[in-house]
Scaffold this motif. Sequence first.
Motif, PDB file in Angstrom:
ATOM      1  N   PRO A  23       0.811  -1.231   0.000  1.00 11.08           N
ATOM      2  CA  PRO A  23       0.000   0.000   0.000  1.00 11.08           C
ATOM      3  C   PRO A  23       0.840   1.274   0.000  1.00 11.08           C
ATOM      4  CG  PRO A  23      -0.899  -1.600   1.542  1.00 11.08           C
ATOM      5  CD  PRO A  23       0.429  -2.154   1.087  1.00 11.08           C
ATOM      6  N   SER A  24       1.952   1.297   0.765  1.00  9.36           N
ATOM      7  CA  SER A  24       2.787   2.497   0.808  1.00  9.36           C
ATOM      8  C   SER A  24       3.432   2.758  -0.548  1.00  9.36           C
ATOM      9  CB  SER A  24       3.858   2.353   1.888  1.00  9.36           C
ATOM     10  OG  SER A  24       3.274   2.280   3.171  1.00  9.36           O
ATOM     11  N   CYS A  25       3.976   1.713  -1.172  1.00  7.43           N
ATOM     12  CA  CYS A  25       4.572   1.881  -2.499  1.00  7.43           C
ATOM     13  C   CYS A  25       3.515   2.240  -3.533  1.00  7.43           C
ATOM     14  CB  CYS A  25       5.298   0.604  -2.909  1.00  7.43           C
ATOM     15  SG  CYS A  25       6.866   0.328  -2.057  1.00  7.43           S
ATOM     16  N   SER A  26       2.301   1.750  -3.341  1.00  4.02           N
ATOM     17  CA  SER A  26       1.224   2.076  -4.270  1.00  4.02           C
ATOM     18  C   SER A  26       0.842   3.546  -4.163  1.00  4.02           C
ATOM     19  CB  SER A  26       0.005   1.184  -3.999  1.00  4.02           C
ATOM     20  OG  SER A  26       0.322  -0.173  -4.232  1.00  4.02           O
ATOM     21  N   ALA A  27       0.843   4.084  -2.924  1.00  4.45           N
ATOM     22  CA  ALA A  27       0.589   5.512  -2.762  1.00  4.45           C
ATOM     23  C   ALA A  27       1.676   6.325  -3.468  1.00  4.45           C
ATOM     24  CB  ALA A  27       0.527   5.867  -1.282  1.00  4.45           C
ATOM     25  N   HIS A  28       2.913   5.849  -3.373  1.00  2.15           N
ATOM     26  CA  HIS A  28       4.015   6.490  -4.090  1.00  2.15           C
ATOM     27  C   HIS A  28       3.798   6.403  -5.598  1.00  2.15           C
ATOM     28  CE1 HIS A  28       8.102   6.910  -5.741  1.00  2.15           C
ATOM     29  NE2 HIS A  28       7.953   5.693  -6.216  1.00  2.15           N
ATOM     30  N   ALA A  29       3.375   5.224  -6.072  1.00  8.72           N
ATOM     31  CA  ALA A  29       3.199   5.019  -7.514  1.00  8.72           C
ATOM     32  C   ALA A  29       2.076   5.887  -8.073  1.00  8.72           C
ATOM     33  CB  ALA A  29       2.920   3.545  -7.800  1.00  8.72           C
TER      34      ALA A  29
END
Length: 259
Positions: free
Chosen positions: A95-101
């Motif tokens: 989820p954190s990397c997805s928010a970044h993406a």
Amino acid sequence: MNLPKVVRREEWLDARKELLTREKALTKARDELAAARRSLPMVPVEKEYVFDGPGGPTTLLDLFDGRRQLIVDHLMWAYDVDEDGNEVPRDTGCPSCSAHADNIGHLVHLHQRDTSFVAVSRAPFAKIAPFRERMGWTFPWYSSHGSDFNHDYHVTLDERVRPVLLNYRTVDELAAQGFEWSPARRGDYPGMSAFLRDGDRVFHTYSTFARGLEQVGGTLYYLDMTALGRQEPWEKPEGRATAFGVQAGSPDLRFHDEY
């Protein structure tokens, strides 16, 4: 809530000009740091990495798509661990990397500077493709499943496979800073790497991890311009808006279609 002090416009303007001096100093320091980054030496990539993508097996050289430079965003994936200790990939990324993406913009402007951009994750491509479609992302995304790529570039850490190097620190260096490595810490970590192509030769020029990933901007830098900031506990002044924080790693941080 500890809100900013209320003042007249003239007093605000004086304070803003004082802050502008500090902002300009930071801009100059950032330019100097970028110049030092460009002056780093580079390392030839000798290993043949093969990735899986929509067109099948793809080499690291192929990921350049004919351009001189390549930026790889190492997006973490979400895994479960079974009773035998084996990792089982979920159907979603981190989820954190997805928010970044979600902050990755139109790539044409990078392409015009002879630079390609791809995301790479350790999950099988069969997991990546439907999640990418669900999120509505259009950037190229490849799987490094079955290769050494993640381990070699220190975005998958497992002392049984490679000596741990977490944000360029060894296990002993981490321990000296009060961070004890343990098997529970094995797995994927976020990162970003840059490569340069000279003909068919590929060189690794740069990698960054942890808060170094913030330098690409996006949501966090937008929030840095606001009075409430990122709304995370470490920010000053204290008591401003920490109750609203959805920082990386928080259970309140969700995929963008789940809010």
